[in-house]
Structure formats: structure tokens, C-alpha cells
Design a protein around this motif. Structure first.
Motif, PDB file in Angstrom:
ATOM      1  N   LEU A   1      24.157  10.915  11.462  1.00 31.32           N
ATOM      2  CA  LEU A   1      23.896  12.532  11.730  1.00 31.32           C
ATOM      3  C   LEU A   1      24.444  13.443  13.448  1.00 31.32           C
ATOM      4  O   LEU A   1      23.889  12.961  14.240  1.00 31.32           O
ATOM      5  N   THR A   2      25.524  14.740  13.475  1.00 31.38           N
ATOM      6  CA  THR A   2      25.639  14.882  14.380  1.00 31.38           C
ATOM      7  C   THR A   2      25.258  16.101  14.110  1.00 31.38           C
ATOM      8  O   THR A   2      25.115  17.143  13.385  1.00 31.38           O
ATOM      9  N   SER A   3      24.530  16.471  15.611  1.00 32.14           N
ATOM     10  CA  SER A   3      24.646  18.576  15.590  1.00 32.14           C
ATOM     11  C   SER A   3      25.714  18.596  17.199  1.00 32.14           C
ATOM     12  O   SER A   3      25.378  18.045  17.952  1.00 32.14           O
ATOM     13  N   TYR A   4      25.944  19.687  16.478  1.00 32.50           N
ATOM     14  CA  TYR A   4      27.258  20.144  17.688  1.00 32.50           C
ATOM     15  C   TYR A   4      27.029  21.250  18.555  1.00 32.50           C
ATOM     16  O   TYR A   4      27.851  21.331  19.546  1.00 32.50           O
ATOM     17  N   LYS A   5      25.434  21.480  18.606  1.00 34.80           N
ATOM     18  CA  LYS A   5      24.820  22.833  19.590  1.00 34.80           C
ATOM     19  C   LYS A   5      25.315  22.242  21.018  1.00 34.80           C
ATOM     20  O   LYS A   5      25.704  23.379  21.686  1.00 34.80           O
ATOM     21  N   ALA A   6      25.182  21.242  21.535  1.00 33.52           N
ATOM     22  CA  ALA A   6      25.552  20.655  23.140  1.00 33.52           C
ATOM     23  C   ALA A   6      26.629  20.960  23.227  1.00 33.52           C
ATOM     24  O   ALA A   6      26.706  21.004  24.193  1.00 33.52           O
ATOM     25  N   TYR A   7      28.037  20.988  22.344  1.00 33.81           N
ATOM     26  CA  TYR A   7      29.042  21.517  23.262  1.00 33.81           C
ATOM     27  C   TYR A   7      28.728  22.436  22.951  1.00 33.81           C
ATOM     28  O   TYR A   7      30.346  23.572  23.733  1.00 33.81           O
TER      29      TYR A   7
ATOM     30  N   SER B   1      26.904  12.768  18.486  1.00 33.32           N
ATOM     31  CA  SER B   1      25.900  14.239  18.441  1.00 33.32           C
ATOM     32  C   SER B   1      25.795  13.751  20.335  1.00 33.32           C
ATOM     33  O   SER B   1      25.711  13.250  20.718  1.00 33.32           O
ATOM     34  N   LEU B   2      25.753  15.096  20.713  1.00 34.17           N
ATOM     35  CA  LEU B   2      25.360  15.456  22.430  1.00 34.17           C
ATOM     36  C   LEU B   2      23.848  16.053  22.555  1.00 34.17           C
ATOM     37  O   LEU B   2      23.481  16.694  21.775  1.00 34.17           O
ATOM     38  N   GLY B   3      23.608  15.071  23.612  1.00 40.78           N
ATOM     39  CA  GLY B   3      21.501  15.808  24.236  1.00 40.78           C
ATOM     40  C   GLY B   3      20.543  14.599  24.092  1.00 40.78           C
ATOM     41  O   GLY B   3      19.249  15.439  23.861  1.00 40.78           O
ATOM     42  N   CYS B   4      20.601  14.245  22.728  1.00 36.40           N
ATOM     43  CA  CYS B   4      19.460  13.346  22.400  1.00 36.40           C
ATOM     44  C   CYS B   4      19.103  12.106  22.705  1.00 36.40           C
ATOM     45  O   CYS B   4      19.902  10.621  22.539  1.00 36.40           O
TER      46      CYS B   4
ATOM     47  N   ILE C   1      35.043  16.633  22.123  1.00 37.55           N
ATOM     48  CA  ILE C   1      34.231  15.551  21.447  1.00 37.55           C
ATOM     49  C   ILE C   1      34.317  14.532  21.466  1.00 37.55           C
ATOM     50  O   ILE C   1      32.957  13.762  21.382  1.00 37.55           O
ATOM     51  N   LYS C   2      35.061  14.194  20.974  1.00 36.38           N
ATOM     52  CA  LYS C   2      35.809  12.740  21.563  1.00 36.38           C
ATOM     53  C   LYS C   2      35.612  11.960  23.527  1.00 36.38           C
ATOM     54  O   LYS C   2      34.710  10.877  22.851  1.00 36.38           O
ATOM     55  N   LYS C   3      35.559  12.712  23.914  1.00 32.55           N
ATOM     56  CA  LYS C   3      34.836  12.313  25.235  1.00 32.55           C
ATOM     57  C   LYS C   3      33.548  13.018  25.626  1.00 32.55           C
ATOM     58  O   LYS C   3      33.459  13.126  26.201  1.00 32.55           O
ATOM     59  N   LYS C   4      32.883  13.337  24.495  1.00 35.78           N
ATOM     60  CA  LYS C   4      31.729  14.044  24.856  1.00 35.78           C
ATOM     61  C   LYS C   4      31.238  14.919  25.907  1.00 35.78           C
ATOM     62  O   LYS C   4      30.680  15.528  26.824  1.00 35.78           O
ATOM     63  N   LYS C   5      32.253  16.349  25.910  1.00 33.68           N
ATOM     64  CA  LYS C   5      32.877  16.748  26.661  1.00 33.68           C
ATOM     65  C   LYS C   5      31.929  18.576  26.537  1.00 33.68           C
ATOM     66  O   LYS C   5      32.312  18.405  25.120  1.00 33.68           O
ATOM     67  N   THR C   6      31.352  19.278  27.215  1.00 36.90           N
ATOM     68  CA  THR C   6      30.434  20.268  26.557  1.00 36.90           C
ATOM     69  C   THR C   6      31.172  21.222  27.241  1.00 36.90           C
ATOM     70  O   THR C   6      31.484  21.541  28.518  1.00 36.90           O
ATOM     71  N   ALA C   7      30.663  22.352  26.977  1.00 38.98           N
ATOM     72  CA  ALA C   7      31.233  24.037  27.308  1.00 38.98           C
ATOM     73  C   ALA C   7      30.250  24.650  27.998  1.00 38.98           C
ATOM     74  O   ALA C   7      30.389  25.432  28.938  1.00 38.98           O
TER      75      ALA C   7
ATOM     76  N   VAL D   1      11.803  13.695  16.388  1.00 39.71           N
ATOM     77  CA  VAL D   1      11.917  14.740  14.999  1.00 39.71           C
ATOM     78  C   VAL D   1      11.170  13.075  13.854  1.00 39.71           C
ATOM     79  O   VAL D   1      11.623  11.726  14.167  1.00 39.71           O
ATOM     80  N   GLU D   2      10.319  13.491  13.260  1.00 36.37           N
ATOM     81  CA  GLU D   2       9.364  12.478  11.740  1.00 36.37           C
ATOM     82  C   GLU D   2      10.275  13.076  10.928  1.00 36.37           C
ATOM     83  O   GLU D   2       9.845  14.684  10.560  1.00 36.37           O
ATOM     84  N   PRO D   3      10.464  12.843   9.557  1.00 28.55           N
ATOM     85  CA  PRO D   3      11.006  10.820   9.715  1.00 28.55           C
ATOM     86  C   PRO D   3      11.850  10.536  10.971  1.00 28.55           C
ATOM     87  O   PRO D   3      12.612  12.075  11.518  1.00 28.55           O
ATOM     88  N   ILE D   4      12.503   9.359  11.608  1.00 32.97           N
ATOM     89  CA  ILE D   4      13.683   9.724  12.512  1.00 32.97           C
ATOM     90  C   ILE D   4      14.913   9.875  12.029  1.00 32.97           C
ATOM     91  O   ILE D   4      15.010   8.834  11.137  1.00 32.97           O
ATOM     92  N   LEU D   5      15.733  10.064  12.842  1.00 36.75           N
ATOM     93  CA  LEU D   5      16.909  10.696  12.078  1.00 36.75           C
ATOM     94  C   LEU D   5      17.512   9.672  13.150  1.00 36.75           C
ATOM     95  O   LEU D   5      18.205   8.939  13.686  1.00 36.75           O
ATOM     96  N   ASN D   6      19.009   9.372  11.819  1.00 39.24           N
ATOM     97  CA  ASN D   6      20.270   8.373  12.878  1.00 39.24           C
ATOM     98  C   ASN D   6      21.085   9.042  13.649  1.00 39.24           C
ATOM     99  O   ASN D   6      22.345   9.849  12.780  1.00 39.24           O
ATOM    100  N   ILE D   7      21.103  10.033  14.799  1.00 40.66           N
ATOM    101  CA  ILE D   7      21.791  11.068  15.462  1.00 40.66           C
ATOM    102  C   ILE D   7      22.678   9.264  16.409  1.00 40.66           C
ATOM    103  O   ILE D   7      23.069   8.590  15.785  1.00 40.66           O
ATOM    104  N   GLN D   8      23.768  10.555  15.699  1.00 37.98           N
ATOM    105  CA  GLN D   8      25.247   9.454  15.685  1.00 37.98           C
ATOM    106  C   GLN D   8      25.728   9.423  17.610  1.00 37.98           C
ATOM    107  O   GLN D   8      25.624  10.608  17.653  1.00 37.98           O
ATOM    108  N   GLN D   9      25.339   8.445  18.083  1.00 39.82           N
ATOM    109  CA  GLN D   9      25.397   8.350  19.619  1.00 39.82           C
ATOM    110  C   GLN D   9      26.723   8.018  20.455  1.00 39.82           C
ATOM    111  O   GLN D   9      27.765   9.039  21.392  1.00 39.82           O
ATOM    112  N   ASN D  10      28.073   7.500  19.523  1.00 42.42           N
ATOM    113  CA  ASN D  10      29.336   7.324  20.267  1.00 42.42           C
ATOM    114  C   ASN D  10      30.331   7.647  18.761  1.00 42.42           C
ATOM    115  O   ASN D  10      29.746   8.060  17.427  1.00 42.42           O
ATOM    116  N   LEU D  11      31.500   8.239  19.608  1.00 40.81           N
ATOM    117  CA  LEU D  11      32.578   8.153  19.052  1.00 40.81           C
ATOM    118  C   LEU D  11      32.900   6.395  17.318  1.00 40.81           C
ATOM    119  O   LEU D  11      32.420   5.483  18.376  1.00 40.81           O
TER     120      LEU D  11
END
Lengths: 383, 207
Positions: free
Chosen positions: A301-307, A335-338, A29-35, A343-353
Motif C-alpha cells: 500500500l502506498t500513500s502519495y500525500k507526503a510527495y 510510500s513516504l513518511g511512515c 517518486i522513484k527517488k523518494k523526493k518530496t515537493a 494503525v490497526e490492523p498493521i498495513l503493509n506500507i510499501q517502503q521502497n521501489l
């Protein structure tokens, strides 16, 4: 009213295509690698999913010397391995004082796919727990729950609730599901799967990817070396639709409010969110509405579904463990994939470690049947 | 001290009978198939709820049983829904499996949606507009003592004020439904594992 005992996180384990053990998962996850990979069924027919390689589980299984003659299903092996890891590291735990809780949506449903139309005993969901009880000689009652996509998180709630009532000292909470033709065909029919790697909260999101995994968490009323406590949790139904999330996010907002109330916290106290983020159009939109209602849209905010893909009975348990790791390591995981928020309202998607002092983490999940789940973890280092 | 929760109403569906607080209040001929029995109950209840016809059999069983519980009373808006069974959504799983096993058969997305046991909780939540605590447990046998502890936690943490709970089981062999309403708004039997279990065992011996 008598005070209820505090419930602590003692240990955790994730066994997933992304990694063997929680630490290996975090490294990816720290390397943003997906399975998630493309899997070809036949000819043009393919799908994207996070699946175990064919002989991987068997290799691990034989390495750990489970030598019984009984043949175990893939999911049983995953759960047995998870328990083995947890009990090996926590050998002093009193199993007489421990309740086993198992979350799964479909268990060994693939066993119904047989030529004589029989109903094998192992297709019953409670059989998973009986296998584990037998193998590890656990004598206490077995709790199995099947509550769609919130199952893994609800397992933690059930564990906490039983410990609070002094029914047991410890709870071993497991979650697991595997990808079968049964679930794959169903989500294809619902046209709910992305034909590439899923994109939670992105404006071009098209649906989920399937995933398989098992996870386990050991809870206890005895603090031991734990630095994490469950301080609030709740579920709430949308009362709106059996397969579509509510447009308003009311049910999820209610679950979060109720968890906050139990934790005696304002929403502003939350430092980070591990959300459901399945990447279906309606789920992600609903979540944004719910977070907006509580003014949580600015929280990382993080979604882990893209991992992992959507691992159903395991997902909310895995993602709870990742919330716990965030607190323990003071790290916001990406979070991966965004790429472009949709979405409304705009969420603060965590892009990096990112390193950050984190005291309270919120985990949420929602699922078919209109169910919603919220849980708040506290980092006791900053008590 | 815990609030004084009691069991003012309980309902059983078995042997083509509806048994409410120990009395047979409706019955049909014993040769009716389950769908026909459920439809007869629906008519007996004199309700108009089109969604009923779209439900799978497990949801219909849960719906009919809870309609008898909710009849002539207003459910507390914080009524939790806590159900158990031994077979999950097996009956619908088998229907769906038949649809994907045979290339000539038709697998339907609307059947697939019902291949989760907690869908019935969604149906009951929608019907009674309950945005409340829900959980569906799978257990080889009815586990009344677990339910009591679980409810005690929900009530004492104010996560629920009342509950509909019990056993909702269906497989090829037949159906077995026993639901209780638990509330502090009305008088009834004391909320004990024995009182919940008594009815379950009564059913078992007569079966």
C-alpha cells in the motif's frame, strides 16, 4: 441485459510542483523526493505545503503560446496546460465524441477575496470548464463535480459511467485545486495540518500538508494502444459524520466491495493499493479498519500525500494515474513518511521501489461529507 | 431491459411554498427570511432532529426538501443521492470569506466544513442512514438528460435501486429547490428527462 462497453485509459498527465508531466513526477517518486517545503507567511507564521514556484506556471504558459488577451487564473492555466498536453499527444481524438469532466473542490475561490464583495463569474465552479471549452472549442456538454476529497476519482467514475451508457466515445477527465488563504485558514482552524512534512500511517502522524496540482486522464471505449482498463468502481457514504471519518471503515469497505463485485473479483486478486493516506489521525485509522474488514491489510500500500500534500480535487486523480503507472511499469512505488506504523490492523506500507508483476490495482479515497471512493484498474498485459 | 423506475414524488421549495407533486402543501408569509421559512417547514414536518439547527442554509434546504419526500414512506436502503446546482456552496463560502477577510471577524471551523457542496449529501445520508452512491454536480443549468443517463448506469449496474435527485441552488438572489424521488417500489410519473425538466421549467417561468 446488454453488455456495457469496456472503458480504457488512453493517456494521462500530471502537472504538479513535484514535476511537469507524469514521467517527471514518477522520477521524483522513484527517488523518494518530496515537493513539500516550509513556506513562511509572515514572521513566525509558516506552513508546510507543495506549492508551485511563483513564475513557473507563467513560464510554461507563455512557452505554450496561449496568446489570448483574457487573464486566466492560476487554476485555469494549470487545467489549460493539462488539456493542451493531452490533446497534443492525442490529436486524432474525435472531440465531437468527447465529454469534458472537471473535478474541483474550490475552483477559483480566491476570487471571493475582493474589496467590493462582488461574486466574479469565475468564482463559479463550472466556469473552469467553460474556459476550457471555449479555448479548445469543445462543443459537448460539460460535467463539473465537487465532492470533497474523492472528486478526482469520482470524475473517472462519472466518465466511465457515461461511456458505458454509450453517451460518448471518450471522456476527458480533469482534476485541479490550488492553495488559497481560504483553504489554508480553514485547515489551520480545524487543526488538521502537520507542522512538518506529513507522515501517513505513522504513529506520530499529525495531519495533512496542503498541495496544489492539476491532472488529466483520457478515457475511451476504443482500446487503441491502451493496456489498462477500469474494471470496477463505486462510491459509498459513511452515513456517520460530516467531517469525521467513520471509526469502523464501513463506508469505505462498502465502496471497495461494490467495486470488486463489479470487477467480478475477490479481494485476494488485488496486487497493490494506492490509498488516501492523508496522515490525519482518524482518516488513516479508518482506512486500516476498512482494509482489515476485507482482508486487504497485507497488500502493498502506498500513500502519495507526503510527495504532493493533499491536492483535493486533483489528489484522487493523480493517485489513480500512479496506480495505472504501477501496472504499466510493474513497479510498486514507495510510500513516504511512515517510519513506525501507527494503525490497526498493521498495513503493509510499501517502503521502497520494487519490481513486481501486477495485474490489479486498487485506488481508494475518502472525504468530508462522509464520502468514499474505490476503483480497480486491470493490467491487460496479463489478461 | 431496465427495471421500471418511476417518479412517485417530487417536491419544490419556492416563493415561501412547499409544492408536493404539484400541490401547495405548506406556505408562509412572503416576507419571511429564508432561515425563518425553513424553520417553519421544520415545524410543519413535526420532526425532532437537533442536527438541523447546526446545518448551513444549503444543507437545511436539502434536508427540508428530502424530509417531505421521505414523509410517510420508508426509503429504499439503496437510495443514491445525486444533486446539482449552479452555485456550489457559495452562500457559506461568502460567510466564511467574510470571517477571514476582516481581522475583527471570527472565522469558524464549523462554517469552513460546510464550504463543500457535498456536505448536504452527508447530512442526508446520516439522517436516512444511507450508505449509498453520492455525487454533487455543478452545472450552469439543470441538466436532466445527464441525470437520466447517470441514473440508468447506477440502476443497471445495481449500484443503486432508487435515488433522490434534482436541483438544490442557493445564492444571494434566493433559493431554487426541486428534488425527485425515483424508485421502482411505487408507481408515479415515468422516469424521463422531460418529466424531470418539466417541473424545473415550470418553476423558471413562474419565478
Amino acid at each position: 441485459m446488454r453488455q456495457k462497453p469496456a472503458v480504457h485509459i488512453i493517456d494521462d498527465e500530471i502537472i504538479a510542483p513535484l514535476g511537469w508531466g507524469t514521467s517527471a513526477n514518477l522520477e521524483q517518486i522513484k527517488k523518494k523526493k518530496t515537493a513539500i517545503r516550509k513556506h513562511v507567511l509572515s514572521g513566525e507564521n509558516s506552513f508546510y505545503a507543495a506549492l508551485f514556484e511563483d513564475d513557473f506556471i507563467q513560464q510554461q504558459f507563455s512557452r505554450l503560446a496561449f496568446s489570448e488577451a483574457e487573464t486566466f487564473t492560476k487554476l485555469e492555466k494549470l487545467l489549460l496546460l493539462t488539456v493542451h498536453q493531452l490533446l497534443e499527444r492525442n490529436s486524432s481524438i474525435d472531440l465531437e465524441e468527447t465529454v469534458l469532466i472537471i473535478s474541483t473542490t474550490k475552483g477559483n475561490v480566491e476570487l471571493l477575496d475582493n474589496s467590493d464583495n462582488s461574486i466574479p463569474e469565475k468564482s463559479k465552479l463550472y466556469s473552469l470548464g467553460k474556459t476550457i471549452q471555449k479555448y479548445f472549442k469543445l462543443k459537448n456538454e460539460l460535467i463539473t463535480l465537487s465532492n470533497a476529497c474523492i472528486s478526482g476519482g469520482l470524475g473517472l467514475s462519472v466518465g466511465k459511467r457515461l461511456l458505458e451508457e454509450n453517451a460518448y466515445k471518450n471522456a476527458l477527465v480533469l482534476g485541479g485545486d490550488v492553495v488559497s488563504k481560504f483553504t489554508r485558514s480553514g485547515f489551520q482552524l480545524l487543526q488538521a495540518m502537520d507542522d512538518k512534512i506529513c507522515k501517513p500511517y505513522d504513529k506520530n502522524r499529525k495531519g495533512i500538508n496542503l498541495g496544489e496540482a492539476a491532472a488529466g486522464v483520457l478515457l475511451s471505449t476504443e482500446k487503441q494502444n491502451s493496456t489498462i482498463q477500469i474494471v470496477g468502481e463505486a462510491t459509498a457514504n459513511d452515513a456517520n459524520h460530516i467531517s469525521g471519518p467513520s471509526r469502523t471503515g464501513e463506508g469505505l469497505a462498502k465502496a471497495i466491495s461494490s467495486a470488486l463485485k463489479e470487477a467480478h473479483l475477490e479481494a485476494s486478486a488485488i496486487d497493490c493499493i494506492s490509498a488516501h493516506g492523508t496522515a490525519t489521525l482518524y482518516n488513516d485509522a479508518m482506512e486500516a479498519q476498512a482494509f482489515g474488514r476485507l482482508n486487504l491489510q497485507q497488500k502493498p500500500l502506498t500513500s502519495y500525500k507526503a510527495y504532493y500534500g493533499h491536492t483535493f480535487g486533483a489528489s484522487a486523480l493523480i493517485e489513480s494515474i500512479l496506480s495505472i503507472k504501477s501496472l504499466q511499469q510493474n513497479l510498486l512505488f514507495p510510500s513516504l513518511g511512515c517510519e513506525e506504523i501507527g494503525v490497526e490492523p498493521i498495513l503493509n506500507i510499501q517502503q521502497n521501489l520494487e519490481e513486481k508483476k501486477l495485474k490489479y490495482a486498487l485506488k481508494t479515497a475518502s472525504g468530508f461529507g462522509g464520502c468514499n471512493f474505490a476503483m480497480i484498474f486491470k493490467n491487460l498485459k496479463y489478461a | 431491459m431496465h427495471k421500471n423506475h418511476q417518479i412517485p414524488a417530487s417536491v419544490m421549495l419556492r416563493n415561501h411554498q412547499v409544492i408536493f407533486n404539484g400541490k401547495v402543501i405548506f406556505e408562509t408569509a412572503e416576507n419571511l427570511e429564508l432561515p425563518a421559512f425553513l424553520k417553519a417547514c421544520y415545524q410543519d414536518l413535526e420532526i425532532d432532529y437537533a442536527k438541523f439547527y447546526k446545518m448551513d442554509l444549503l444543507s437545511k434546504l436539502g434536508f427540508i426538501a428530502s424530509e417531505y419526500l421521505a414523509k410517510d414512506r420508508q426509503l429504499n436502503p439503496e437510495t443514491a443521492l445525486i444533486l446539482q446546482n449552479s452555485t456550489g456552496s457559495l452562500e457559506t463560502d461568502l460567510n466564511y470569506q467574510a470571517g477571514i477577510s476582516d481581522e475583527n471577524a471570527f472565522a469558524s471551523p464549523s462554517v469552513f466544513v460546510y464550504t463543500l457542496p457535498n456536505i448536504v449529501l452527508g447530512e442526508l445520508s446520516i439522517r436516512h442512514q444511507l450508505q449509498t452512491e453520492n455525487a454533487f454536480f455543478i452545472s450552469e443549468k439543470f441538466d436532466a438528460s445527464f441525470l437520466i443517463v447517470y441514473l440508468q448506469n447506477l440502476f443497471s449496474t445495481n449500484k443503486a435501486n432508487a435515488a433522490i435527485c434534482g436541483w438544490l441552488d442557493l445564492d444571494k438572489e434566493g433559493y431554487n429547490v426541486f428534488l425527485s424521488l425515483i424508485t421502482q417500489d411505487e408507481k408515479g410519473k415515468a422516469l424521463t428527462a422531460e418529466n424531470l425538466k418539466e417541473n424545473y421549467e415550470q418553476f423558471k417561468t413562474r419565478a
